[in-house]
Design a protein around this motif. Structure first.
Motif, mmCIF file in Angstrom:
data_model
loop_
_atom_site.group_PDB
_atom_site.id
_atom_site.type_symbol
_atom_site.label_atom_id
_atom_site.label_comp_id
_atom_site.label_asym_id
_atom_site.label_seq_id
_atom_site.Cartn_x
_atom_site.Cartn_y
_atom_site.Cartn_z
ATOM 1 N N THR A 1 0.747 -1.242 0.033
ATOM 2 C CA THR A 1 0.071 -0.018 0.081
ATOM 3 C C THR A 1 0.888 1.203 0.066
ATOM 4 O O THR A 1 1.965 1.202 0.473
ATOM 5 C CB THR A 1 -0.987 -0.040 0.967
ATOM 6 N N CYS A 2 0.470 2.357 -0.561
ATOM 7 C CA CYS A 2 1.315 3.713 -0.790
ATOM 8 C C CYS A 2 0.103 4.766 -0.842
ATOM 9 O O CYS A 2 -0.709 4.574 -1.756
ATOM 10 C CB CYS A 2 1.958 3.628 -2.038
ATOM 11 N N SER A 3 0.370 5.686 -0.254
ATOM 12 C CA SER A 3 -0.581 6.999 -0.127
ATOM 13 C C SER A 3 0.074 7.935 -1.151
ATOM 14 O O SER A 3 -0.477 8.950 -1.366
ATOM 15 C CB SER A 3 -0.808 7.388 1.028
ATOM 16 N N ASN B 1 -0.209 9.283 -4.352
ATOM 17 C CA ASN B 1 -1.055 9.194 -5.430
ATOM 18 C C ASN B 1 -0.979 9.984 -6.650
ATOM 19 O O ASN B 1 -1.498 9.759 -7.690
ATOM 20 C CB ASN B 1 -2.509 9.581 -5.160
ATOM 21 N N TRP C 1 0.602 3.901 -8.442
ATOM 22 C CA TRP C 1 -0.517 4.101 -7.544
ATOM 23 C C TRP C 1 -1.777 3.701 -7.935
ATOM 24 O O TRP C 1 -1.958 4.112 -9.404
ATOM 25 C CB TRP C 1 -0.500 5.710 -7.035
ATOM 26 N N ASN D 1 -5.278 3.104 -2.589
ATOM 27 C CA ASN D 1 -3.703 3.270 -2.009
ATOM 28 C C ASN D 1 -2.944 2.028 -2.365
ATOM 29 O O ASN D 1 -1.944 1.511 -1.359
ATOM 30 C CB ASN D 1 -3.824 3.761 -0.556
#
Length: 80
Positions: free
Chosen positions: A5-7, A9, A14, A18
């Motif tokens: 997961t990664c915020s 954007n 992405w 997320n």
């Protein structure tokens, strides 16, 4: 591959919710990241020495490529 997961954007990899959709990622220490050229990325992971840290605040994702960037194909990483 585990779900990453990664915020961030505005990254090419992405995805909604997320989720990181990169086929590979490289997470390393901030110190290594600052000392290496921008083109060090996941395909080079096997040739990078260990980079121990004391906390997550000292880590860096090197797989970031801005959305719309011409560099999205520079390292062979693809979206899943």
């Amino acid at each position: 591959m585990p779900r990453i997961t990664c915020s961030v954007n505005n990254c090419h990899y992405w995805s909604s919710g997320n989720v990181c959709d990169a086929s590979q990622i490289l997470i390393t220490s901030d110190a290594m990241s600052h000392s290496q050229p921008q083109n060090v990325d996941a395909p080079m992971a096997g040739s990078i020495s260990a980079t121990p840290v004391k906390s997550s605040a000292e880590t860096c994702c090197k797989t970031f490529v801005a959305k719309g960037s011409a560099e999205k194909n520079a390292d062979g990483i693809t979206r899943k």
